[in-house]
Design a protein around this motif. Structure first.
Motif, mmCIF file in Angstrom:
data_model
loop_
_atom_site.group_PDB
_atom_site.id
_atom_site.type_symbol
_atom_site.label_atom_id
_atom_site.label_comp_id
_atom_site.label_asym_id
_atom_site.label_seq_id
_atom_site.Cartn_x
_atom_site.Cartn_y
_atom_site.Cartn_z
ATOM 1 N N LEU A 48 6.738 -3.183 1.452
ATOM 2 C CA LEU A 48 5.550 -3.790 2.056
ATOM 3 C C LEU A 48 4.342 -2.904 1.768
ATOM 4 O O LEU A 48 4.374 -1.699 2.032
ATOM 5 N N VAL A 49 3.295 -3.502 1.220
ATOM 6 C CA VAL A 49 2.060 -2.759 0.953
ATOM 7 C C VAL A 49 1.063 -3.198 2.017
ATOM 8 O O VAL A 49 0.607 -4.342 2.023
ATOM 9 N N GLU A 50 0.774 -2.280 2.938
ATOM 10 C CA GLU A 50 -0.041 -2.649 4.098
ATOM 11 C C GLU A 50 -1.406 -3.197 3.692
ATOM 12 O O GLU A 50 -2.003 -2.742 2.713
ATOM 13 N N TYR A 51 -1.863 -4.113 4.513
ATOM 14 C CA TYR A 51 -3.201 -4.688 4.335
ATOM 15 C C TYR A 51 -4.247 -3.605 4.573
ATOM 16 O O TYR A 51 -4.118 -2.801 5.504
ATOM 17 N N ILE A 52 -5.258 -3.578 3.747
ATOM 18 C CA ILE A 52 -6.343 -2.622 3.924
ATOM 19 C C ILE A 52 -7.570 -3.368 4.424
ATOM 20 O O ILE A 52 -8.021 -4.325 3.779
ATOM 21 N N LYS A 53 -8.077 -2.950 5.578
ATOM 22 C CA LYS A 53 -9.264 -3.617 6.113
ATOM 23 C C LYS A 53 -10.424 -3.430 5.146
ATOM 24 O O LYS A 53 -10.571 -2.347 4.557
ATOM 25 N N PRO A 54 -11.286 -4.466 4.989
ATOM 26 C CA PRO A 54 -12.374 -4.373 4.000
ATOM 27 C C PRO A 54 -13.209 -3.113 4.176
ATOM 28 O O PRO A 54 -13.564 -2.457 3.184
ATOM 29 N N GLU A 55 -13.483 -2.702 5.449
ATOM 30 C CA GLU A 55 -14.345 -1.528 5.635
ATOM 31 C C GLU A 55 -13.653 -0.263 5.144
ATOM 32 O O GLU A 55 -14.298 0.635 4.594
ATOM 33 N N GLU A 56 -12.322 -0.208 5.274
ATOM 34 C CA GLU A 56 -11.593 0.962 4.780
ATOM 35 C C GLU A 56 -11.585 0.980 3.260
ATOM 36 O O GLU A 56 -11.747 2.019 2.630
ATOM 37 N N ALA A 57 -11.376 -0.219 2.688
ATOM 38 C CA ALA A 57 -11.366 -0.311 1.225
ATOM 39 C C ALA A 57 -12.737 0.110 0.676
ATOM 40 O O ALA A 57 -12.826 0.860 -0.297
ATOM 41 N N ALA A 58 -13.823 -0.347 1.353
ATOM 42 C CA ALA A 58 -15.179 -0.044 0.899
ATOM 43 C C ALA A 58 -15.461 1.451 0.977
ATOM 44 O O ALA A 58 -16.171 2.014 0.148
ATOM 45 N N SER A 59 -14.836 2.130 1.983
ATOM 46 C CA SER A 59 -15.087 3.564 2.129
ATOM 47 C C SER A 59 -14.234 4.379 1.164
ATOM 48 O O SER A 59 -14.180 5.588 1.247
ATOM 49 N N GLY A 60 -13.538 3.683 0.257
ATOM 50 C CA GLY A 60 -12.813 4.397 -0.785
ATOM 51 C C GLY A 60 -11.372 4.682 -0.444
ATOM 52 O O GLY A 60 -10.688 5.395 -1.160
ATOM 53 N N ALA A 61 -10.883 4.100 0.655
ATOM 54 C CA ALA A 61 -9.497 4.343 1.043
ATOM 55 C C ALA A 61 -8.531 3.875 -0.032
ATOM 56 O O ALA A 61 -7.531 4.495 -0.311
ATOM 57 N N GLY A 62 -8.829 2.764 -0.637
ATOM 58 C CA GLY A 62 -7.970 2.283 -1.716
ATOM 59 C C GLY A 62 -8.880 1.879 -2.854
ATOM 60 O O GLY A 62 -9.776 1.076 -2.671
ATOM 61 N N SER A 63 -8.671 2.449 -4.025
ATOM 62 C CA SER A 63 -9.587 2.126 -5.104
ATOM 63 C C SER A 63 -9.100 0.896 -5.843
ATOM 64 O O SER A 63 -7.952 0.805 -6.224
ATOM 65 N N GLY A 64 -9.984 -0.056 -6.039
ATOM 66 C CA GLY A 64 -9.603 -1.321 -6.656
ATOM 67 C C GLY A 64 -9.516 -1.213 -8.171
ATOM 68 O O GLY A 64 -10.044 -0.301 -8.780
ATOM 69 N N SER A 65 -8.840 -2.147 -8.757
ATOM 70 C CA SER A 65 -8.830 -2.276 -10.204
ATOM 71 C C SER A 65 -8.630 -3.742 -10.525
ATOM 72 O O SER A 65 -8.258 -4.507 -9.668
ATOM 73 N N GLU A 66 -8.883 -4.093 -11.744
ATOM 74 C CA GLU A 66 -8.752 -5.500 -12.114
ATOM 75 C C GLU A 66 -7.341 -5.791 -12.600
ATOM 76 O O GLU A 66 -6.710 -4.971 -13.248
ATOM 77 N N SER A 67 -6.842 -6.963 -12.285
ATOM 78 C CA SER A 67 -5.521 -7.353 -12.773
ATOM 79 C C SER A 67 -5.686 -8.584 -13.643
ATOM 80 O O SER A 67 -6.761 -9.165 -13.728
ATOM 81 N N GLY A 68 -4.582 -9.002 -14.243
ATOM 82 C CA GLY A 68 -4.634 -10.175 -15.106
ATOM 83 C C GLY A 68 -4.769 -11.468 -14.333
ATOM 84 O O GLY A 68 -5.012 -12.508 -14.912
ATOM 85 N N SER A 69 -4.589 -11.435 -13.035
ATOM 86 C CA SER A 69 -4.572 -12.705 -12.298
ATOM 87 C C SER A 69 -5.557 -12.695 -11.145
ATOM 88 O O SER A 69 -5.204 -12.896 -10.008
ATOM 89 N N GLY A 70 -6.784 -12.406 -11.432
ATOM 90 C CA GLY A 70 -7.818 -12.454 -10.397
ATOM 91 C C GLY A 70 -8.193 -11.062 -9.939
ATOM 92 O O GLY A 70 -7.557 -10.073 -10.282
ATOM 93 N N SER A 71 -9.235 -10.985 -9.125
ATOM 94 C CA SER A 71 -9.673 -9.682 -8.638
ATOM 95 C C SER A 71 -8.620 -9.096 -7.721
ATOM 96 O O SER A 71 -7.896 -9.804 -7.065
ATOM 97 N N SER A 72 -8.564 -7.816 -7.638
ATOM 98 C CA SER A 72 -7.540 -7.203 -6.806
ATOM 99 C C SER A 72 -8.172 -6.223 -5.833
ATOM 100 O O SER A 72 -9.343 -5.910 -5.906
ATOM 101 N N THR A 73 -7.390 -5.742 -4.915
ATOM 102 C CA THR A 73 -7.873 -4.750 -3.967
ATOM 103 C C THR A 73 -7.055 -3.488 -4.163
ATOM 104 O O THR A 73 -6.239 -3.402 -5.069
ATOM 105 N N GLY A 74 -7.256 -2.524 -3.263
ATOM 106 C CA GLY A 74 -6.504 -1.288 -3.323
ATOM 107 C C GLY A 74 -5.008 -1.505 -3.224
ATOM 108 O O GLY A 74 -4.233 -0.695 -3.726
ATOM 109 N N GLN A 75 -4.594 -2.591 -2.576
ATOM 110 C CA GLN A 75 -3.153 -2.862 -2.499
ATOM 111 C C GLN A 75 -2.567 -2.994 -3.890
ATOM 112 O O GLN A 75 -1.510 -2.446 -4.201
#
Ligand code: TXA
Ligand code: MG
Length: 472
Positions: A323-350
């Protein structure tokens, strides 16, 4: 315009003249009985369970649109059935059930494995077919308030449930009632309460009405496996072990019913499900309702089989589930999880975290990975094609990044109802692809998300999180 013949299903159902065959059994009609008391007495007289026969499992498809309820009356509703085939299949299944056997049936939550709830030997057949632990009690399903009353102590529905029933029955809500002696011990496993649900699925309702008795039904999976949301899932687990499965297409909720104990003060949700905490606490008398494990815990309950899904392994495919825990948008924005692009749509830190973890596991020699995706910031890819009864074609069910990673889109995390509908199907699909590890992108625990995360926490053998706070 086509004119359709609408026939009423009359009760008690006519005796069947056709003998149904399995490889080792022929069925004969049981005599129609006038009351639940008579039926219970007749059922108790049934001989001990014989050695399990091997069945040629009959799979029959029913179109739920051929069953309708002209009145919203719940006291003693009668279905209109517009197709002879539907009536025939329901009569066939009802006869098997009245004869003490089990049938796989669709419900709006998940497929259930039904038996006559007043027959202890029939209940034992459920435990045997599923390989279910003997101390895990079953939910009883009714198709009218009249049927419910007739199985309760003093024929009374506790007042605490009046508004809940008015608002959410028929539907994915199970309520605990004081148990009466009519309900065999095999159903309640020695508990002082019996769990009852009035389902909304037309096929389930019409089948209970056709049987003219309440039906006990757990989810129709082998114990420990993800619950079935398609008839093919039931066949995968129970083919050859049960006489019949009714195919009614994909279940609309996809996760099991909410179990509410309103006999406690304050009332408690023992298992989150199709009716949400947010919905229930709006109901008069339920304002103080608490969710087990979220608002309160109890050491004794933790070990009890009656706390749904606590004591035993649940919802587990063969592959390891992470299970990859959900990251709240404010945590993701503060750099808690760095996003990257995937082949199937935008992705988040998860998603970025999963990719990192896959690289690590590849170093350990693991080869194939599945991802159940929810972290889309745009619409999820519509790669899942469904045939008439909800089957997905394997070649189109997922996107494949390279040979080692298969993605199955559950739906957007912001639509927890979509995610709930696809969750068990996704787990089963990826397991069928023989991956070593299934990653699941968790979602926020609001609305149906509470039930989704409840199931995922039980399915997962470990949890990973890329944020600054550790969730326990
Ligand atoms: O949506 C559903 O509820 C589906 C469909 C088929 O109706 N059924 C279902 O049954 O999920 P099952 O057996 O898989 O889960 C029922 C849960 C069990 O975990 C059991 O412990 C709990 O309900 N339960 C049954 N009787 C109970 C009781 N008297 N007190 C507390 N929990 C009870
Ligand atoms: Mg179950």
């Amino acid at each position: 315009m086509l004119s359709r013949t609408v026939a009423r299903l009359s009760l008690p159902i006519h005796r069947l003249t056709r003998s149904l065959s399995s490889s080792t059994m022929a069925y004969s009609a049981s005599p129609a009985t006038s009351s639940l008391q008579d039926q219970a007495a007749a059922a108790t007289a049934t001989a001990a369970v014989p050695a399990s026969p091997a069945f040629n499992t009959i799979l029959e498809t029913v179109d739920s649109a051929t069953i309708s309820y002209p009145s919203s009356d719940l006291e003693d509703p009668t279905p209109d059935i517009s197709q002879p085939h539907t009536r025939h299949v329901l009569e066939q299944a009802a006869k098997i059930l009245r004869d003490g056997q089990v049938v796989g049936m669709p419900t709006e939550t998940v497929y259930g494995l039904a038996s006559n709830a007043l027959d202890s030997a029939a209940a034992q057949r459920i435990f045997k077919a599923k390989n279910r632990p003997q101390d895990n009690p079953l939910i009883v399903h009714v198709s009218s308030l009249k049927m419910l009353r007739s199985m309760l102590k003093d024929n009374e529905i506790p007042a605490v449930y009046s508004d809940l029933i008015r608002t959410y029955w028929p539907g994915p809500l199970t309520l605990l009632f004081p148990r009466s002696n009519l309900i065999p011990n095999e159903i309640t496993c020695g508990q002082a309460t019996v769990a009852v649900r009035f389902p909304s699925h037309p096929i389930t309702r019409a089948l209970i009405t056709a049987c003219d008795r309440p039906l006990a039904a757990p989810s129709a999976n082998s114990s420990g496996k993800p619950s079935p949301t398609l008839a093919s899932h039931v066949m995968d687990d129970l083919k050859g072990k049960i006489p019949m499965v009714i195919d009614g297409g994909q279940c609309s909720f996809g996760i099991e019913s909410t179990v509410v104990d309103g006999l406690r003060v304050p009332p408690a949700i023992l298992r989150p499900g199709g009716v949400t905490f947010e919905q229930i606490r709006q109901v008069k008398g339920m304002e103080q309702i608490q969710v087990y494990q979220k608002h309160f815990t109890d050491a004794a309950m933790e070990q009890a089989p009656t706390t749904p899904g606590m004591k035993y392994r649940h919802y587990s495919p063969e592959a390891e589930v992470v299970l990859v825990e959900y990251i709240k948008p404010e945590e993701a924005a503060s750099g808690a999880g760095s996003g990257s692009e995937s082949g199937s749509g935008s992705s988040t830190g998860q998603y970025a975290l999963i990719m990192k973890e896959i690289e690590r596991l590849k170093q350990e020699g693991k080869k194939r990975f599945g991802i159940l995706r929810t972290s889309f910031t745009s619409a999820p890819p519509s790669t899942i094609s469904k045939s008439g009864n909800g089957e997905s074609s394997p070649a189109q069910s997922s996107t494949s990044l390279d040979d080692s990673v298969i993605e199955f889109p559950l739906g957007q995390g912001s639509r927890p109802d979509d995610v709930a509908r696809e969750l068990f199907r996704g787990l089963r699909f990826l397991d069928g692809q023989h991956v070593d590890c299934i990653f699941v992108e968790g979602i926020s625990e609001v609305e149906e998300g509470l039930a989704v995360m409840n199931r995922l926490r039980k399915a997962a053998s470990r949890t990973i999180y890329s944020g600054p706070t550790v969730f326990l």
